[in-house]
Scaffold this active site. Structure first.
Site, short mmCIF file in Angstrom:
data_model
loop_
_atom_site.label_atom_id
_atom_site.label_comp_id
_atom_site.label_asym_id
_atom_site.label_seq_id
_atom_site.Cartn_x
_atom_site.Cartn_y
_atom_site.Cartn_z
N CYS A 9 36.07 27.92 40.09
CA CYS A 9 36.00 29.32 39.86
C CYS A 9 37.51 29.27 39.63
O CYS A 9 38.04 29.21 40.43
CB CYS A 9 35.62 29.95 41.04
N VAL A 49 32.42 34.74 45.39
CA VAL A 49 34.44 33.93 46.12
C VAL A 49 35.45 34.11 45.05
O VAL A 49 35.08 34.80 43.79
CB VAL A 49 34.14 31.78 46.18
N GLU A 61 37.51 39.51 46.18
CA GLU A 61 38.11 40.24 44.87
C GLU A 61 39.48 39.08 45.07
O GLU A 61 40.71 39.84 45.53
CB GLU A 61 38.26 41.41 44.47
N SER A 62 40.04 38.32 44.22
CA SER A 62 40.92 38.01 44.15
C SER A 62 42.55 38.87 43.93
O SER A 62 43.08 38.58 44.48
CB SER A 62 40.85 37.00 42.48
#
Length: 197
Positions: A9, A49, A61-62
């Site tokens: 991802c 993720v 939430e990155s």
């Protein structure tokens, strides 16, 4: 601290870059984004993720995770100190997500026709913005930043997306060479990501 991360991802890759740059020791739990364990579902109501757990804190939430890590572990700083430059960096991250990551999503999830159109748009967008990549050592900055952590995982996946940049995008390729040799980038790669190129 635990990071639930899918090894392929790009959003998880961004967070792993921040962890590597700051030398933060966390337990990285590899999961399949399409078959998440119940534990992740307990921590994250959206079932996505990356999911980050720090004691009682649950983040997903990155960009939120990245900014939290930058504030919690301030050295080295990955966002500028002054408010104007900070706001501009956040705007760059927003635009990278909205303009480039959305196209990557269409390439991966759309019909053949939609994917071909998105591939063309992403190639053209990177080519048009190529001069930006030469303005500074890093993306719109002389210092490695969270913006680079957003841009680099997408660029790493260009071969996987079947995108070859034209000669007019040599500046992008030069940036890719610099950022892909950066220690934090190399340390952040999973075995699956290493096989993408």
């Amino acid at each position: 601290m635990t990071l639930f991360s899918d090894p392929v991802c790009p959003y998880c890759h961004r967070v792993r870059m921040v962890l590597a740059e700051k030398g933060i020791a966390v337990e990285v739990v590899d999961v399949d984004a399409h078959a998440l364990p119940d534990e992740v579902m307990d921590f994250n109501p959206y079932g996505t993720v990356p999911t980050f757990v720090d004691r009682d804190l649950r983040l997903y939430e990155s960009r939120i995770i990245m900014e939290y890590l930058d504030e919690r572990f301030p050295h080295p700083p990955l966002l500028p100190v002054d408010p104007v430059s900070r706001a501009n960096a956040r705007l760059f991250m927003y635009r990278v997500d909205r303009d480039w990551y959305s196209l990557m999503g269409r390439i991966r999830m759309g019909s053949d026709e939609e994917a071909a159109q998105a591939r063309k748009e992403l190639r053209e967008s990177l080519t048009v913005t190529a001069p930006i990549f030469t303005a500074h050592s890093f993306f719109m900055s002389d210092e490695f930043s969270l913006v680079d952590c957003c841009v680099a995982p997408l660029l790493w996946r260009l071969p996987l997306l079947d995108i070859e940049l034209p000669p007019q995008a040599d500046a992008v390729r030069a940036y890719m060479k610099r950022i892909f040799s950066w220690d934090a980038f190399r340390q952040s790669l999973t075995e699956a990501e290493k096989e993408m190129v």
